[in-house]
Design an enzyme around this catalytic site. Structure first.
Site, mmCIF file in Angstrom:
data_model
loop_
_atom_site.group_PDB
_atom_site.id
_atom_site.type_symbol
_atom_site.label_atom_id
_atom_site.label_comp_id
_atom_site.label_asym_id
_atom_site.label_seq_id
_atom_site.Cartn_x
_atom_site.Cartn_y
_atom_site.Cartn_z
ATOM 1 N N THR A 185 1.084 -0.822 -0.081
ATOM 2 C CA THR A 185 -0.062 0.031 0.042
ATOM 3 C C THR A 185 0.886 1.430 -0.349
ATOM 4 O O THR A 185 1.792 1.444 0.425
ATOM 5 C CB THR A 185 -0.952 -0.210 1.411
ATOM 6 O OG1 THR A 185 -0.153 0.235 2.295
ATOM 7 C CG2 THR A 185 -1.664 -1.361 0.899
ATOM 8 N N GLU A 330 -5.813 -3.804 0.441
ATOM 9 C CA GLU A 330 -5.702 -5.092 1.226
ATOM 10 C C GLU A 330 -6.985 -5.923 0.906
ATOM 11 O O GLU A 330 -7.599 -6.981 1.567
ATOM 12 C CB GLU A 330 -6.386 -4.777 2.352
ATOM 13 C CG GLU A 330 -5.161 -3.935 3.058
ATOM 14 C CD GLU A 330 -4.831 -2.062 2.854
ATOM 15 O OE1 GLU A 330 -5.191 -1.712 1.507
ATOM 16 O OE2 GLU A 330 -4.564 -1.206 3.247
ATOM 17 N N LYS A 439 -13.847 16.869 13.743
ATOM 18 C CA LYS A 439 -14.504 16.451 13.893
ATOM 19 C C LYS A 439 -14.833 17.824 15.614
ATOM 20 O O LYS A 439 -13.887 18.143 16.212
ATOM 21 C CB LYS A 439 -13.711 14.982 15.507
ATOM 22 C CG LYS A 439 -13.821 14.294 14.462
ATOM 23 C CD LYS A 439 -13.325 12.274 15.796
ATOM 24 C CE LYS A 439 -13.274 11.135 14.859
ATOM 25 N NZ LYS A 439 -12.711 10.425 15.123
ATOM 26 N N TRP A 444 -19.964 15.556 13.205
ATOM 27 C CA TRP A 444 -18.588 14.592 12.549
ATOM 28 C C TRP A 444 -18.599 15.827 11.005
ATOM 29 O O TRP A 444 -20.121 15.644 10.543
ATOM 30 C CB TRP A 444 -18.445 13.605 12.203
ATOM 31 C CG TRP A 444 -17.508 12.488 12.952
ATOM 32 C CD1 TRP A 444 -17.044 13.159 14.313
ATOM 33 C CD2 TRP A 444 -17.767 10.978 13.218
ATOM 34 N NE1 TRP A 444 -17.107 11.718 14.906
ATOM 35 C CE2 TRP A 444 -16.786 10.845 14.502
ATOM 36 C CE3 TRP A 444 -17.586 10.375 12.032
ATOM 37 C CZ2 TRP A 444 -16.351 9.349 14.469
ATOM 38 C CZ3 TRP A 444 -17.454 9.059 12.182
ATOM 39 C CH2 TRP A 444 -17.310 8.852 14.128
HETATM 40 P P1 ADP Z 1 -3.634 3.514 -1.878
HETATM 41 O O1 ADP Z 1 -4.195 3.462 -0.504
HETATM 42 O O2 ADP Z 1 -2.757 2.879 -2.749
HETATM 43 O O3 ADP Z 1 -3.892 4.906 -2.225
HETATM 44 P P2 ADP Z 1 -5.986 1.982 -2.818
HETATM 45 O O4 ADP Z 1 -6.051 1.819 -3.740
HETATM 46 O O5 ADP Z 1 -6.118 1.281 -1.425
HETATM 47 O O6 ADP Z 1 -4.673 2.411 -2.224
HETATM 48 O O7 ADP Z 1 -7.144 3.232 -1.736
HETATM 49 C C1 ADP Z 1 -7.966 2.598 -1.009
HETATM 50 C C2 ADP Z 1 -9.058 3.635 -0.896
HETATM 51 O O8 ADP Z 1 -8.962 4.528 -1.976
HETATM 52 C C3 ADP Z 1 -10.309 3.292 0.209
HETATM 53 O O9 ADP Z 1 -9.584 3.129 1.648
HETATM 54 C C4 ADP Z 1 -10.862 4.393 0.207
HETATM 55 O O10 ADP Z 1 -11.004 5.476 0.558
HETATM 56 C C5 ADP Z 1 -10.426 5.209 -1.570
HETATM 57 N N1 ADP Z 1 -11.581 4.769 -2.616
HETATM 58 C C6 ADP Z 1 -11.521 4.068 -3.766
HETATM 59 N N2 ADP Z 1 -12.547 3.538 -4.555
HETATM 60 C C7 ADP Z 1 -13.171 4.239 -4.107
HETATM 61 C C8 ADP Z 1 -14.416 5.368 -4.398
HETATM 62 N N3 ADP Z 1 -14.909 5.111 -5.581
HETATM 63 N N4 ADP Z 1 -14.845 6.372 -3.909
HETATM 64 C C9 ADP Z 1 -13.664 6.769 -3.031
HETATM 65 N N5 ADP Z 1 -12.962 6.520 -2.528
HETATM 66 C C10 ADP Z 1 -12.167 5.533 -2.818
#
Ligand code: ADP
Length: 542
Positions: A185, A330, A439, A444
Site C-alpha cells: 500500500t 487490502e 471532529k 463529524w
Molecule cells: P492507496 O492506499 O495506494 O491509495 P488503495 O487503492 O488501496 O490504495 O486505496 C484505497 C482507498 O481509496 C479506499 O480505502 C478509499 O478511501 C479510496 N477509494 C477507493 N475507491 C473509491 C471510490 N470509488 N470512492 C471514494 N474513495 C475510494
C-alpha cells in the site's frame, strides 16, 4: 460428513492454461515502451509464461521466492503475472511512482530475488541498485536490439531469457493458500505495508469480477485496463480476462486522452477501468474533438470518488454505463460495485445517477458493516455513518512479515479507514477517510463534502480540507485551495459559495491559497503532509 467432491486446489495457472487451450487465438494487444503496437494471443502468453517459469527455475528462483516487477500494462508483464505465480513464486508488483527510497525499502522488505523492469525504469533502478541486497538478477523487459547501456549488475535481456526455453512444462500443483502476489500500500502513514494475496483468494475474486453484478467480465468483452498492473493487480482484471478468454488491450506508458481513445477505437474496446483523473483527460479529449465512443459500453471508475458530472457525461452524452467501484489494495481490491438493481430500471435518469454516485453495492462474499468509535454497529439506513469494516475470503488477514501488528478484530473484521453510510440494499457511500474527518464539537464534518463543494466554486481548480485544532470546538475545517491561473477568486468568494450548500456549522473557518497540493503516488491528496505543514496554523476564529 464431508462432501464427496474432488479437492482440486484453486490455482492461478489454471486461468492461463484455460485461456491458452480454449481461447488460444484471442488477442492481447499492447502499446509497447519501444514504440509499436504489439499483438499476441493467449496461446503464446501461456507458452511464454511456462518458458519464463523454466527460465526462473534455471536462475535459481525457488518456490515461495519473491520476484519484483517495475512495469506498465503490457504483454510481458502479463507473462510475468502468470509465469511467476504459476510456478509457486510471488509476483511482487512495485509502483514505480513511489519515491526511490520507498522502492528500495519495498524491494528489500520483500527480499526480491529478481526484478523485471521496463526500459522506462532502468535509470530509476540504477540509482538504487547498490542498496538492493537481495536482488540477484535484473531482467530488462525488451529484446536484444533495444537493450540499453546500463550500470545495473547481472543484467539479462527478457527475450533472450524466455526464448532459450522450450516451454515443455507442466504447471505445478500445490496448496491453494500458497502466496501468489504481493502489493504494497502506498503508505500515506508510516512505511509501505505488503498485502500478500493467495491463489485461492485470487481465483475467488476473479469469479466475482466475472459476475454480471461485479464487473461483468466475459468472453464478448475487449478490455482496456488503464488502472496499472502495479496497483492492486489492475483490480483483478488480468486474471478475470484470462479465465473468460476476453481480449485485452494494454496501454503501456501512454495514458493521455488521445492515446487511450485511439486504442479504444482501433481495438473495439467494450470495457475499460481507471481512476477519475484518467477519465477526465479522456473525456476532455473526446469533447474537444467532438468524438464519440463507438464500441465502449461500460467503464469502471474507482480509486477515488467519481464526480457526478463525470458519471452524467459518460451515461447521458455517450451512452456508456458507469460502474462506480470501491475497494482497496487490502481487498484484492473489489468490495462494492455500482450496478443498478432491477427496481431502479424505470427510475428517471437523474435518480439513477444519484444511485450511481454512491460507491456501489456490496458484492457477494464481502461482508460490510459500519460502527461508531465505540465499535457499536450503526443502522443500514443510508443516513447513519460510521467506520467501515469488512471481512471475506479475499481480504487481508495481516500484512507481510506482520508489519503493523494485528489488523483484524476477534471476529475477523478489518477496518478500512473509510467512513461511510450503508443502505438497506447494500449500497455504500463513502463520506470520508476516518483520519480526515473533522471532529467539531461532537459532530463529524466530512472533509470530502467540503472539498467537493469548494471545487465547484468558479476559479478553484483543486481543494483540500483538513482539521485544524480549535480551542472551543476541538477541530475546525480549513480549506487549502489552488486557483485557476490568472483568476482573482478570494477567500470571501469561496466562503460565500459554500454558504449555498453547507450548513453553518460545516462552513470552513478559513481559506488559504497555495500554488499546488501534495499528492500520493496513486494521485490522491496527501493530507498527512498538509496537516504537518499547517499544524501551527492559527484560525481567525480561534
Ligand atoms: P492507496 O492506499 O495506494 O491509495 P488503495 O487503492 O488501496 O490504495 O486505496 C484505497 C482507498 O481509496 C479506499 O480505502 C478509499 O478511501 C479510496 N477509494 C477507493 N475507491 C473509491 C471510490 N470509488 N470512492 C471514494 N474513495 C475510494
Amino acid at each position: 460428513m464431508r462432501g464427496l467432491i474432488q479437492d482440486r486446489p484453486l490455482l492461478i495457472s489454471s486461468q492461463i492454461e484455460y485461456a491458452g487451450t480454449y481461447h488460444g487465438d484471442v488477442e492481447i494487444v499492447s502499446r509497447t515502451v519501444e514504440g509499436p503496437i504489439h499483438r499476441t494471443n493467449y496461446r503464446e502468453i501461456n507458452l511464454r509464461s511456462k518458458k519464463l517459469a523454466q527460465a526462473l527455475a534455471r536462475l535459481g528462483v525457488e518456490f515461495g521466492d519473491r520476484v519484483g516487477t517495475l512495469a506498465w500494462n503490457g504483454y510481458r508483464h502479463l507473462e510475468i503475472y502468470f509465469g511467476v505465480s504459476g510456478m509457486g513464486c510471488v509476483c511482487h508488483t512495485i509502483n514505480p511512482r513511489l519515491f526511490p527510497e520507498q522502492i528500495a525499502y519495498i524491494a528489500n522488505h520483500a527480499e526480491d530475488k529478481v526484478i523485471f523492469t521496463d526500459l522506462t525504469f532502468v535509470p530509476l533502478l540504477e540509482a538504487i541498485a547498490s542498496e538492493l541486497g537481495s536482488v540477484q538478477h535484473f531482467v530488462i523487459m525488451t529484446d536484444e536490439a533495444h537493450m540499453p547501456e546500463t550500470s545495473l549488475p547481472n543484467v539479462i535481456c527478457y527475450e533472450t531469457l524466455v526464448e532459450a526455453e522450450n516451454g515443455e512444462y507442466d504447471w505445478p500443483v500445490f496448496d491453494e493458500m500458497t502466496a501468489s502476489s504481493l502489493c504494497y500500500t502506498s503508505g500515506t502513514t508510516g512505511n509501505p505495508k505488503g498485502v500478500l494475496y493467495a491463489h485461492r483468494s485470487t481465483i475467488l475474486h476473479s469469479y466475482c469480477v466475472c459476475t454480471n453484478d461485479g464487473l461483468g467480465v466475459c468472453n464478448a468483452d475487449t478490455i482496456l485496463p488503464v488502472v496499472p498492473m502495479f496497483h492492486a493487480n489492475a483490480w483483478g482484471i488480468p486474471y478475470a480476462a484470462a479465465m473468460s478468454g476476453a481480449k485485452m488491450v494494454m496501454p503501456g506508458s501512454e495514458m493521455d486522452g488521445k492515446s487511450i481513445y485511439e486504442l479504444m477505437e482501433a481495438e473495439g474496446v467494450t470495457l475499460s477501468a481507471g481512476v477519475p483523473t484518467v477519465w477526465l483527460m479522456l473525456l476532455g479529449y473526446v469533447k474537444e474533438n467532438s468524438l464519440k465512443f463507438s464500441t465502449m459500453n461500460r467503464t469502471v471508475i474507482g480509486g477515488s470518488a467519481a464526480p457526478r458530472s463525470m458519471i452524467e457525461t459518460f451515461v447521458n452524452e455517450y451512452g456508456v454505463n458507469v460502474i462506480h467501484a470501491w475497494g482497496m489494495t487490502e481487498m484484492s481490491p473489489l468490495g462494492t460495485t455500482g450496478n443498478l438493481l432491477k427496481k431502479h430500471q424505470d427510475l428517471p435518469g437523474d435518480k439513477q445517477i444519484d444511485i450511481r454516485l454512491k460507491q456501489g453495492r456490496t458484492v457477494f462474499n464481502v461482508d460490510l458493516k459500519i460502527v461508531d468509535d465505540e465499535g457499536n454497529e450503526q443502522p443500514r439506513d443510508g443516513v447513519a455513518f460510521g467506520r467501515l469494516l469488512v471481512r471475506g475470503p479475499w481480504i487481508t488477514s495481516g500484512y507481510f512479515k506482520a508489519e503493523g501488528g494485528s489488523v483484524v478484530d476477534e471476529e475477523g473484521w478489518f477496518d478500512t479507514g473509510d467512513v461511510a453510510t450503508l443502505d438497506p440494499d447494500g449500497y455504500m457511500q463513502i463520506t470520508d477517510r476516518s483520519k480526515d474527518v473533522i471532529k467539531s464539537g461532537g459532530e463529524w464534518i466530512s472533509s470530502i463534502d467540503v472539498e467537493n463543494e469548494a471545487v465547484g466554486c468558479p476559479g478553484i481548480v483543486e481543494a483540500a480540507v483538513i482539521a485544524v485544532p480549535h480551542p472551543k470546538w476541538d477541530e475546525r475545517p480549513l480549506v487549502i485551495a489552488v486557483k485557476e491561473e490568472g483568476h482573482s477568486v478570494t477567500k470571501e468568494d469561496v466562503l460565500h459559495h459554500l454558504e449555498n450548500t453547507l450548513a453553518k456549522w460545516q462552513l470552513p473557518d478559513d481559506v488559504v491559497f497555495v500554488d499546488e497540493l501534495p499528492h500520493t503516488a496513486t494521485g490522491k491528496l496527501l493530507k498527512t503532509a498538509l496537516r504537518e505543514q499547517f499544524k501551527d496554523y492559527k484560525l481567525p476564529t480561534a
